[in-house]
Design an enzyme around this catalytic site. Structure first.
Site, mmCIF file in Angstrom:
data_model
loop_
_atom_site.group_PDB
_atom_site.id
_atom_site.type_symbol
_atom_site.label_atom_id
_atom_site.label_comp_id
_atom_site.label_asym_id
_atom_site.label_seq_id
_atom_site.Cartn_x
_atom_site.Cartn_y
_atom_site.Cartn_z
ATOM 1 N N SER A 209 9.708 -130.471 35.045
ATOM 2 C CA SER A 209 9.433 -131.090 36.337
ATOM 3 C C SER A 209 8.585 -130.139 37.194
ATOM 4 C CB SER A 209 10.744 -131.490 37.022
ATOM 5 O OG SER A 209 10.497 -132.305 38.136
ATOM 6 N N GLU A 322 10.686 -141.699 33.054
ATOM 7 C CA GLU A 322 10.338 -140.735 34.101
ATOM 8 C C GLU A 322 10.365 -141.380 35.480
ATOM 9 O OE1 GLU A 322 9.920 -137.592 33.801
ATOM 10 O OE2 GLU A 322 9.433 -137.196 31.707
ATOM 11 N N HIS A 404 14.167 -138.912 34.092
ATOM 12 C CA HIS A 404 13.496 -137.650 34.391
ATOM 13 C C HIS A 404 14.527 -136.524 34.370
ATOM 14 C CE1 HIS A 404 10.521 -134.998 36.216
ATOM 15 N NE2 HIS A 404 11.435 -134.620 37.081
#
Length: 504
Positions: A209, A322, A404
């Site tokens: 991330s 995501e 995510h």
């Protein structure tokens, strides 16, 4: 008393136990460290790699850590960097947080040349830490890797530009203080990791991330040259360009004004440096790396396109859901003449909302992964791409895909033995299939660190080429190479991304 002061005082009073194993005590440039051995792994925690960035050192490049006398206790994790959220908690946080943690195979020999992996955490540049239990490096060390986790400055403590700072520090690196922290940590690893048995000439930097974005930014930074030999970007949003410095300074002035600091020049900095981290958190907003011209001259996509990225073996990839990160989906109305083709490609003409969420996943993560891999290969380098769609069996009927950050517990092998709940998210107790998938991911990451080729006995991972468009999917049916991966939708998304500015 300040939490950091308490920790330092406690460490100063601790002596090395007479029964400690030889590998539990090492000497680095700043002094001796006493760690702890559990099973086949020795860990060293709360190791300063830079001076505390407080007082006049707030919003300055990290300075080398000072030496300590005696043996520093390194058996307990230190505080996380201040979480620059709108509603932060003071628990286990400190502005004095520039430390790292090391896990090594037990009974390592200094200078043994064990592969090294350095992990950069995510958290939207405003939260997260290298002391999170999710990132415990035990399972990497058990596989013969030295694993390092890093803290770095967050929020406007870590990514901040202001005209007064530019005037105060002419010719100095500016704005990307959190990124500079990671550069300093990687430099510390180069100088000291041999003491833990690690090989400074075989360092894999990886992150997820915000950490994945930073990996891509380090690939684009001339300041990172020679600090790592391989890189892995997990969910790294490869098309994010970075904020231009002039725009960042305007954002910084607005931020300061929101804190009641309307002065200019040295007076503005004096007032800003007098504010507490809690006060600085109250004006929290979206944070992103800044194109300062020195540490980050250009965004990753521009660097890869021009051939100016780090010439090292590279893995990137993302997850099937995501879009779980976002509060709104990418509107298909922005697709113009591509709209109908995208809807058809995603197979959701009766569910435009779902098509928009899938477009969000592929336009912000999956297609940029393909783009950077293609450009890196075009520049004569090796690249591999992964896609993680694995969901625990008990959740496959309710979840659209892997969220995510959902791959992290599998990569680190730190799966829950019993069901756990985080806010509205429930993670079931790990099954045998979950652990098998986890072992496949950890083994692939370790194989990359050890021998560059991430293929393992469980799965051959083909190097990426534009001709094969092949990725390795970690899915419910196992681990398989997928040629021409999502080609129809990704070709359309590439056109979409080329016509719509990144960060939309």
């Amino acid at each position: 008393m300040h939490i950091r002061t308490l920790l330092a005082a406690a460490a100063a009073t601790l002596a090395v136990a007479g029964s400690a194993k030889a590998s539990d005590t090492v000497k680095v440039a700043q002094g001796e460290l006493h760690g702890a051995t559990a099973g086949t792994v020795t860990s060293f925690k709360d190791i300063p790699f830079a001076q505390p960035p407080v007082g006049d050192l707030r919003w300055r490049p990290p300075q080398p850590a000072k030496a300590w006398s005696g043996v520093r206790d390194a058996t307990q994790l230190g505080p996380q960097c201040w979480q620059m959220r709108a509603t932060p908690s003071e628990a286990n946080q400190s502005e004095d947080c520039l430390q790292l943690n090391v896990w090594s195979p037990a009974n390592f020999k200094p200078g043994a040349k064990i592969p090294v992996m350095v992990f950069i955490h995510g958290g939207s540049f405003t939260g997260g830490s290298g002391v999170n239990a999710l990132y415990d490096g035990t399972h990497f060390a058990e596989r013969g890797v030295v694993l390092v986790t890093v803290n770095y400055r967050l929020g406007r403590l870590g990514f901040f530009a202001h005209p007064a700072l530019t005037a105060e520090q002419p010719g100095q690196p500016l704005a990307n203080y959190g990124m500079m922290d990671n550069l300093a940590a990687l430099k510390w690893v180069q100088d000291n990791i041999a003491a833990f048995g690690g090989d400074p000439k075989n360092v894999t930097a990886f992150g997820e991330s915000a950490g994945g974005i930073l990996i891509n930014d380090l690939m684009a930074s001339p300041k990172a040259k020679g600090l790592f030999t391989k890189a892995i970007s997990e969910s790294g949003f490869g098309r994010i360009p970075g904020l231009p410095m002039a725009q960042a300074e305007k954002v910084g002035v607005t931020y300061a004004n929101g804190l009641g600091v309307t002065a200019t020049g040295p007076d503005a900095l004096k007032q800003l440096r007098a504010l507490s981290p809690m006060q600085l958190s109250k004006a929290a907003g979206q944070v992103t790396p800044i194109l300062d011209g020195t540490v980050l001259p250009e965004g990753p996509a521009a660097a890869f396109k021009s051939g100016r990225e780090q010439k090292v073996p590279y893995i990137d990839g993302g997850n099937s859901w995501e879009a779980s990160l976002f509060s709104t989906a990418t509107p298909l109305d922005r697709a113009g003449p591509l709209k109908d083709k995208l809807i058809a490609a995603y197979g959701s003409p009766s569910n435009l909302q779902l098509a928009q969420w899938d477009l969000s996943t592929e336009s912000l993560v999956i297609e940029p992964d393909r783009l950077l891999a293609r450009l890196h290969v075009k520049n004569g380098q090796k690249a591999w791409v992964y896609y993680d769609s694995y969901i625990p069996a008990s959740q496959r009927s309710t979840l659209h895909g892997l969220s995510h950050g959902g791959e992290l517990m599998y990569v680190f092998g730190n799966l829950p033995d019993k069901e756990r709940t985080f806010g509205t998210r429930t993670i079931p107790a790990a099954t045998a299939d979950d652990r098998k998938l986890s072992a496949a991911m950890t083994d692939a990451w370790v194989a990359f660190a050890k021998k560059t080729d991430p293929s393992t006995p469980q799965a051959a991972w083909p190097a990426y080429t534009p001709a094969n468009d092949e990725v390795l999917e970690f899915g419910a049916d196992g681990v398989h190479a997928r040629p021409q991966f999502h080609k129809t939708s990704l070709d359309l998304v590439e056109q979409f991304n080329d016509q719509v500015p990144a960060g939309r």
